[in-house]
Write a protein that holds these residues in place. Structure first.
Motif, PDB file in Angstrom:
ATOM      1  N   ALA A 147     -17.804  39.542 -15.852  1.00 59.29           N
ATOM      2  CA  ALA A 147     -18.089  39.569 -14.409  1.00 59.29           C
ATOM      3  C   ALA A 147     -17.954  40.982 -13.856  1.00 59.29           C
ATOM      4  O   ALA A 147     -18.786  41.432 -13.046  1.00 59.29           O
ATOM      5  CB  ALA A 147     -17.136  38.619 -13.679  1.00 59.29           C
ATOM      6  N   TYR A 148     -16.917  41.697 -14.307  1.00 58.86           N
ATOM      7  CA  TYR A 148     -16.685  43.071 -13.826  1.00 58.86           C
ATOM      8  C   TYR A 148     -17.851  43.985 -14.199  1.00 58.86           C
ATOM      9  O   TYR A 148     -18.303  44.799 -13.378  1.00 58.86           O
ATOM     10  CB  TYR A 148     -15.383  43.607 -14.410  1.00 58.86           C
ATOM     11  N   ALA A 149     -18.373  43.845 -15.425  1.00 63.62           N
ATOM     12  CA  ALA A 149     -19.490  44.686 -15.869  1.00 63.62           C
ATOM     13  C   ALA A 149     -20.719  44.467 -14.989  1.00 63.62           C
ATOM     14  O   ALA A 149     -21.419  45.424 -14.620  1.00 63.62           O
ATOM     15  CB  ALA A 149     -19.820  44.380 -17.330  1.00 63.62           C
ATOM     16  N   ILE A 150     -20.982  43.214 -14.627  1.00 63.00           N
ATOM     17  CA  ILE A 150     -22.137  42.909 -13.773  1.00 63.00           C
ATOM     18  C   ILE A 150     -21.933  43.486 -12.375  1.00 63.00           C
ATOM     19  O   ILE A 150     -22.823  44.137 -11.816  1.00 63.00           O
ATOM     20  CB  ILE A 150     -22.367  41.389 -13.705  1.00 63.00           C
ATOM     21  N   ASN A 151     -20.744  43.248 -11.803  1.00 63.71           N
ATOM     22  CA  ASN A 151     -20.479  43.723 -10.433  1.00 63.71           C
ATOM     23  C   ASN A 151     -20.448  45.241 -10.343  1.00 63.71           C
ATOM     24  O   ASN A 151     -20.865  45.827  -9.344  1.00 63.71           O
ATOM     25  CB  ASN A 151     -19.150  43.148  -9.933  1.00 63.71           C
ATOM     26  N   LEU A 152     -19.958  45.883 -11.401  1.00 62.38           N
ATOM     27  CA  LEU A 152     -19.950  47.349 -11.423  1.00 62.38           C
ATOM     28  C   LEU A 152     -21.377  47.882 -11.478  1.00 62.38           C
ATOM     29  O   LEU A 152     -21.695  48.901 -10.845  1.00 62.38           O
ATOM     30  CB  LEU A 152     -19.153  47.837 -12.636  1.00 62.38           C
ATOM     31  N   ASP A 153     -22.241  47.167 -12.212  1.00 60.79           N
ATOM     32  CA  ASP A 153     -23.630  47.610 -12.355  1.00 60.79           C
ATOM     33  C   ASP A 153     -24.381  47.529 -11.026  1.00 60.79           C
ATOM     34  O   ASP A 153     -25.251  48.354 -10.753  1.00 60.79           O
ATOM     35  CB  ASP A 153     -24.325  46.742 -13.418  1.00 60.79           C
ATOM     36  N   VAL A 154     -24.041  46.509 -10.211  1.00 58.48           N
ATOM     37  CA  VAL A 154     -24.737  46.344  -8.924  1.00 58.48           C
ATOM     38  C   VAL A 154     -23.930  46.945  -7.764  1.00 58.48           C
ATOM     39  O   VAL A 154     -24.255  46.730  -6.599  1.00 58.48           O
ATOM     40  CB  VAL A 154     -25.037  44.853  -8.644  1.00 58.48           C
ATOM     41  N   HIS A 155     -22.842  47.664  -8.097  1.00 60.89           N
ATOM     42  CA  HIS A 155     -22.007  48.364  -7.100  1.00 60.89           C
ATOM     43  C   HIS A 155     -21.396  47.396  -6.081  1.00 60.89           C
ATOM     44  O   HIS A 155     -21.316  47.704  -4.891  1.00 60.89           O
ATOM     45  CB  HIS A 155     -22.821  49.439  -6.369  1.00 60.89           C
TER      46      HIS A 155
END
Length: 545
Positions: free
Chosen positions: A171-179
């Motif tokens: 989840a963190y990787a996805i949210n970091l990617d979309v800022h």
């Protein structure tokens, strides 16, 4: 006024749509579209719109399924308890037929939220995993991250910290990617919680501090207060009470809701007590004793009783001891009710299991009886076919014997003439037909048929194993035909006779070459030689020229 603006806008749009549409189906579709558009920014307005639909049962199946999904989503976003799964199940049942993978994935996600609200964590995990499997790759990344985060929470509750950590990281990787800093903050805090539950305090502190950096960048005091409180708990476990005191003091300045503040006061009292500052600890425990959480309240009453006892303040010690006993009894009563409910649930579960086992036994017995009848039917069918095959074989053998007898009788007659020759010719043709029918019941015929259906490469591999069987069955079955051919043309060799029989069986040239293990030129030469040996009429009968 700012809170009323979205609702007023929604109401105006809703009224406009009702006035401009003539048909109920179009009105419902318009309302659903509007509610969907408001869901992310104004979920309260979306919920108000959906709840104003008076008779959702009169909607078409597609609109009713979408309505069920949107209403569940709106209630979830507005923190309305999801206690009944009948609504979202309507959406799941409709979208399971492949109408929309994205909506089916969302339906399973919110069904998982319903189960989580019912504290049925295994069922919630199952629904979330189904949502991930079904979800199209092009689906909104935020929804992917939400599903992973919810799975992390569920696995944490099941004490599966390592698995939970993997979900939070996805989840963190996805949210970091979309800022999406806010959601990334919750993911980092979730990772920190998994390490804290495993008593890996250094790792927990590392992720809490990373989450704190995000909270400070968002300038969101409540989030900062939550993380400060978490860090205080970590340092308190490590007995670094000065750091724990500094962080819990910062947490109190950032928290606002009563329950969080009461919990922070209680924690600060614990830290001060461990620093041997008992009067200050009593102060914060007293602030926390009005906590709405029964467990925090009970813990505070006990701590206040214990410190007053240490300070020889017997009057307050007895007073708080009584309060502690009352709260403790309440917890015990709650636990007793929970235990009774669990026993009742277990009883109903066992009863349901017994009913299922009885039904399963009945079904098993029915399947067993059906299987036995099926096997008996197969045996009967096999016996009938075998008997039919044997009767046919006996009939063909009898026909062949009759043919032999009639041929012998005609040959013994001294009369000559065209009628006799025609009759003998007919008997020979009939004999050939009988022999062909007999040959079809042999293994050699099956192998020959398999060769004709096989591809050239496959035929080359299997011919060595089939050749001997085919030739033996041909010679055994066509013995009468071969004798007639030898009688008509005595110069024919055994290979000539085999070649003639293969031609009578209408074998392609390639099969003849494989069975006789000769080349194409050898076949041409043999045919030419037979033509020179045999009379024209017999040659034409065999080779059809």
């Amino acid at each position: 006024m700012r809170k009323l603006l979205p609702a007023l806008l929604s109401f105006m749009l809703f009224t406009l749509l009702l006035g401009s549409c003539g048909k109920h189906s179009y009105e419902n579709s318009s309302i659903l579209i509007l509610a969907d558009s408001l869901m992310q920014t104004y979920p309260d307005s979306a919920l108000q719109l959906l709840e104003e639909i008076s008779v959702p049962q009169k909607m078409g199946k597609a609109n009713r399924a979408w309505y069920a999904l949107l209403l569940t989503q709106a209630r979830y976003k507005n923190y309305v308890p999801l206690k009944d799964d009948s609504l979202i199940r309507t959406a799941v049942d409709y979208y399971e037929n492949g109408r929309s993978k994205e909506r089916l994935a969302k339906s399973y996600f919110y069904w998982g939220c319903v189960y989580r609200g019912q504290e049925d964590i295994p069922s919630a995990i199952d629904c979330y995993l189904k949502s991930l499997r079904i979800m199209p790759q092009e689906c909104d990344s935020v929804f992917w991250a939400m599903t992973y985060n919810h799975l992390g929470d569920c696995y944490n509750e099941r004490s599966m910290e390592e698995t939970a950590r993997g979900m939070y990281r996805d989840a963190y990787a996805i949210n970091l990617d979309v800022h999406d800093t806010l959601r990334a903050f919750h993911n980092l805090r979730g990772i920190g919680i998994t390490f804290l539950l495993e008593l890996q305090f250094d790792s927990a502190a590392y992720y809490y501090k990373r989450a704190l950096e995000m909270a400070l960048s968002l300038d969101y005091p409540v989030l900062s207060g939550i993380i400060y409180k978490d860090l205080s708990g970590v340092y308190s476990e490590q007995r670094e009470y000065e750091l724990a005191y500094a962080y819990i003091s910062k947490a109190i300045s950032g928290l606002s809701d009563i329950e969080s503040l009461a919990s922070a006061y209680s924690m600060k009292g614990d830290v001060l007590y461990n620093m041997n500052m008992k009067d200050s600890a009593l102060y914060y425990w007293r602030l926390s004793k009005e906590s709405p959480d029964i467990y925090t309240k009970t813990s505070n009453y006990y701590n206040i009783y214990r410190v007053n006892k240490e300070l020889s303040d017997w009057e307050n010690a007895v007073l708080y001891a009584d309060s502690f006993i009352v709260c403790y009894d309440s917890i015990q009563a709650m636990n007793d009710r929970a235990e009774i409910d669990k026993l009742m649930d277990d009883h109903l579960l066992e009863l349901h299991k017994y009913e299922l086992s009885v039904e399963q036994k009945r079904t098993t017995n029915l399947l067993l009886v059906s299987f036995l009848f099926f096997v008996l039917g197969l045996i009967f069918l096999f016996m009938w076919r075998d008997r039919h095959r044997k009767n046919r074989y006996i009939t063909l053998q009898k026909q062949l014997m009759d043919n032999r007898a009639e041929t012998l009788s005609l040959n013994e007659q001294e009369i000559c003439g065209e009628d006799k020759n025609n009759k003998l010719h007919e008997l020979k043709e009939a004999k050939a037909g009988i022999c062909i029918s007999l040959f079809k019941s042999t293994e050699g015929y099956k192998r020959l048929d398999e060769l004709q259906k096989a591809k050239p490469k496959e035929r080359t591999k299997i011919i060595k194993n089939y050749r001997k069987l085919i030739i033996i069955d041909i010679k055994r079955t066509f013995v009468d035909v071969m004798e007639d051919l030898s009688g008509s043309c005595s110069s024919l060799t055994a290979d000539d006779l085999l070649y003639c029989i293969l031609i009578l069986l209408h074998c392609p040239k390639e099969i003849v070459m494989d069975v006789m293990n000769v080349t194409s030129d050898a076949i041409k030469t043999r045919k030419s030689r037979i033509k020179n040996k045999m009379d024209k009429e017999l040659f034409d009968d065999i080779f059809g020229d």
